[in-house]
Write an enzyme that holds these catalytic residues in place. Structure first.
Site, short mmCIF file in Angstrom:
data_model
loop_
_atom_site.label_atom_id
_atom_site.label_comp_id
_atom_site.label_asym_id
_atom_site.label_seq_id
_atom_site.Cartn_x
_atom_site.Cartn_y
_atom_site.Cartn_z
N ASN A 240 0.79 -1.13 0.02
CA ASN A 240 -0.11 -0.01 0.09
C ASN A 240 0.70 1.21 0.01
O ASN A 240 2.06 1.25 0.22
CB ASN A 240 -0.98 -0.05 1.14
CG ASN A 240 -0.23 -0.22 2.63
OD1 ASN A 240 0.65 0.65 3.09
ND2 ASN A 240 -0.32 -1.17 3.03
N ILE B 230 -2.41 -7.45 14.35
CA ILE B 230 -1.49 -7.23 15.52
C ILE B 230 -1.93 -6.54 16.64
O ILE B 230 -1.89 -6.71 17.65
CB ILE B 230 -0.15 -6.57 14.61
CG1 ILE B 230 0.46 -7.33 13.61
CG2 ILE B 230 0.91 -6.43 15.74
CD1 ILE B 230 1.24 -6.63 12.67
N PRO C 254 -2.74 -11.86 10.49
CA PRO C 254 -3.29 -11.51 11.87
C PRO C 254 -3.38 -10.12 12.07
O PRO C 254 -2.60 -9.39 11.53
CB PRO C 254 -2.11 -12.30 12.66
CG PRO C 254 -1.01 -12.27 11.63
CD PRO C 254 -1.68 -12.45 10.20
O1 C5P Z 1 -8.28 -2.69 10.66
P1 C5P Z 1 -7.56 -1.45 10.20
O2 C5P Z 1 -6.29 -1.94 9.13
O3 C5P Z 1 -8.11 -0.23 9.73
O4 C5P Z 1 -6.73 -1.08 11.40
C1 C5P Z 1 -5.68 0.17 11.55
C2 C5P Z 1 -4.99 -0.24 12.77
O5 C5P Z 1 -4.73 -1.56 13.21
C3 C5P Z 1 -3.55 0.43 12.70
O6 C5P Z 1 -3.12 0.84 14.00
C4 C5P Z 1 -2.84 -0.87 12.35
O7 C5P Z 1 -1.44 -0.63 12.52
C5 C5P Z 1 -3.40 -1.90 13.06
N1 C5P Z 1 -3.53 -3.22 12.38
C6 C5P Z 1 -2.63 -4.25 12.79
N2 C5P Z 1 -2.51 -5.67 12.18
C7 C5P Z 1 -3.28 -5.79 10.87
C8 C5P Z 1 -4.06 -4.73 10.50
C9 C5P Z 1 -4.18 -3.44 11.05
O8 C5P Z 1 -1.82 -3.81 13.66
N3 C5P Z 1 -3.31 -6.87 10.55
#
Ligand code: C5P
Length: 405
Positions: free
Chosen positions: A213, A312, A310
């Site tokens: 991205n 995180i 996953p």
């Molecule tokens: O669900 P979304 O990607 O919009 O969520 C964004 C937040 O979740 C950010 O803080 C991002 O670093 C974290 N995130 C994560 N692991 C993922 C997806 C998002 O830690 N697989």
């Protein structure tokens, strides 16, 4: 943001070839909003002229304690009392030894000895040949100076003017400016351990292609820098980005979401604060072949099966130490619309006390951003500003929430 606005420095130059860098340093300090009074030893004047330093600092340069331009003949007092710091750059081995003994036989050493220790900090940037630096006498002297309350900056490694290679070069002017900015930052996160994820992840489809991205990592890196300057120990787990590591930050490079997940889980037990700025790919290819997928004329585009990565942040927010409040979790949301509604919902779904939302397309790759902070009490907007400025504000917000400011 001029980080050294209204700061006044006495910039002391002592004898060494690194004096040529002091000209650039003087300019950089002024560019960052500071005023500079240059004081040079006689040895320094062998390497660079007072004329150069006067032109750059826009003030007369002083070298002698007998200078009649000071009506009371007390240059060592008059020139240092309103300084926010005396910065010796370069600090030669000889001058370091002199400082250690509290000698005062020229204007600069006299000024260092006569400064009010509690009001005018002394910061030195050593510069010398690698053998002089490694000599037990110099090592002993710098160690004792630190105990005496002198702020001794590190040295650079690399080619030296004498042709040798090793430790002892003066830090580059921009590095010294960064050290000063850090020196003057309030230590609101002193003793805290911060773990940060930043940048995009890259999920391979085959050996040459992948899913990623537009995240540049700039916001996360700015937060890492601001936390480090605020006195925290910072570990930055970064996806593939083209950014230099902030000074003093431990960086761990990863590529995929799974690697980032592993890297976080291995280190989170030591953290007090977790900031998830990374734009983690939600999905990855269920398998990545060893060879490039070939374009088949007849069978059309390949089917790529995706599996979910996953989460995180969600995983960390569920850990007992996060639930008990021992670990403070901050999530980010990069959205393209309805920022507030989505941010409020995301904070709940991630289970974090603070969620920071931004408009991804408006900020990806840029040095500026605007943030929306959502917590249980409501919403606060941080208006469009540089990512460095926003990071400093965010650190203030976090430290207030964990009661460490
Ligand atoms: O669900 P979304 O990607 O919009 O969520 C964004 C937040 O979740 C950010 O803080 C991002 O670093 C974290 N995130 C994560 N692991 C993922 C997806 C998002 O830690 N697989």
């Amino acid at each position: 943001m001029k980080q050294l606005n209204n700061k006044h420095f006495v910039l002391g130059l002592t004898g060494g070839i690194a004096c040529y860098k002091a000209a650039e340093l003087c300019r950089s300090l002024i560019k960052q909003g500071a005023t500079v009074q240059v004081v040079m030893t006689d040895a320094a004047s062998q390497f660079i002229t007072p004329v150069t330093m006067q032109a750059l600092s826009d003030r007369p340069v002083f070298s002698s304690q007998w200078d009649p331009r000071q009506t009371n003949n007390m240059a060592h007092i008059n020139l240092s009392r309103d300084a926010d710091a005396i910065l010796i750059a370069p600090a030669s081995a000889d001058f370091v030894a002199k400082l250690l003994h509290g000698r005062a036989d020229d204007l600069l050493s006299l000024m260092c000895l006569a400064r009010p220790i509690d009001k005018v900090p002394l910061i030195i940037a050593p510069a010398m040949n690698k053998e002089m630096w490694a000599n037990p006498a110099t090592q002993r002297n710098t160690a004792q100076l630190k105990l005496d309350g002198v702020h001794v900056l590190g040295v650079g490694v690399g080619d030296q003017a004498c042709g040798e290679v090793g430790d002892g070069r003066m830090l580059e002017p921009f590095e010294i400016v960064e050290e000063l900015e850090s020196f003057f930052t309030k230590k609101v996160l002193k003793g805290k351990h911060v773990l940060i994820t930043a940048g995009p992840t890259y999920e391979a489809i085959d050996p040459v292609r992948g899913i990623t991205n537009l995240s540049s990592g700039k916001m996360g890196f700015a937060i890492a820098k601001a936390c480090q300057r605020a006195g925290a120990f910072v570990r930055l787990i970064s996806g593939p980005v083209a950014l230099n590591s902030p000074r003093g930050v431990e960086r761990i490079n990863v590529t995929s979401a799974q690697q980032m997940y592993q890297a976080v889980l291995e280190r989170v037990s030591q953290a007090d604060i977790f900031v998830a700025t990374a734009a983690v790919a939600d999905w990855r290819a269920s398998s990545s072949g060893e060879q490039k997928i070939k374009k088949m004329n007849t069978s059309g585009p390949p089917q790529i099966d995706l599996v979910e990565n996953p989460d995180i942040l969600k995983t960390v927010a569920q850990l007992p130490k996060a639930k008990s409040g021992e670990l403070y979790c901050v999530g980010f949301a990069a959205e393209s619309e309805e920022l507030q509604t989505l941010a409020v919902a995301k904070r709940k779904s991630k289970g974090v006390p603070l969620l920071v939302a931004n408009l991804g397309p408006a900020t990806f790759g840029r040095d500026e951003n605007a943030l929306l902070l959502v917590d249980e009490t409501g919403v606060r907007e941080l208006a469009w500003a540089s990512k460095d400025e926003l990071a400093v504000e965010l650190v203030g917000e976090i430290s207030r929430r964990i009661g460490s400011s």
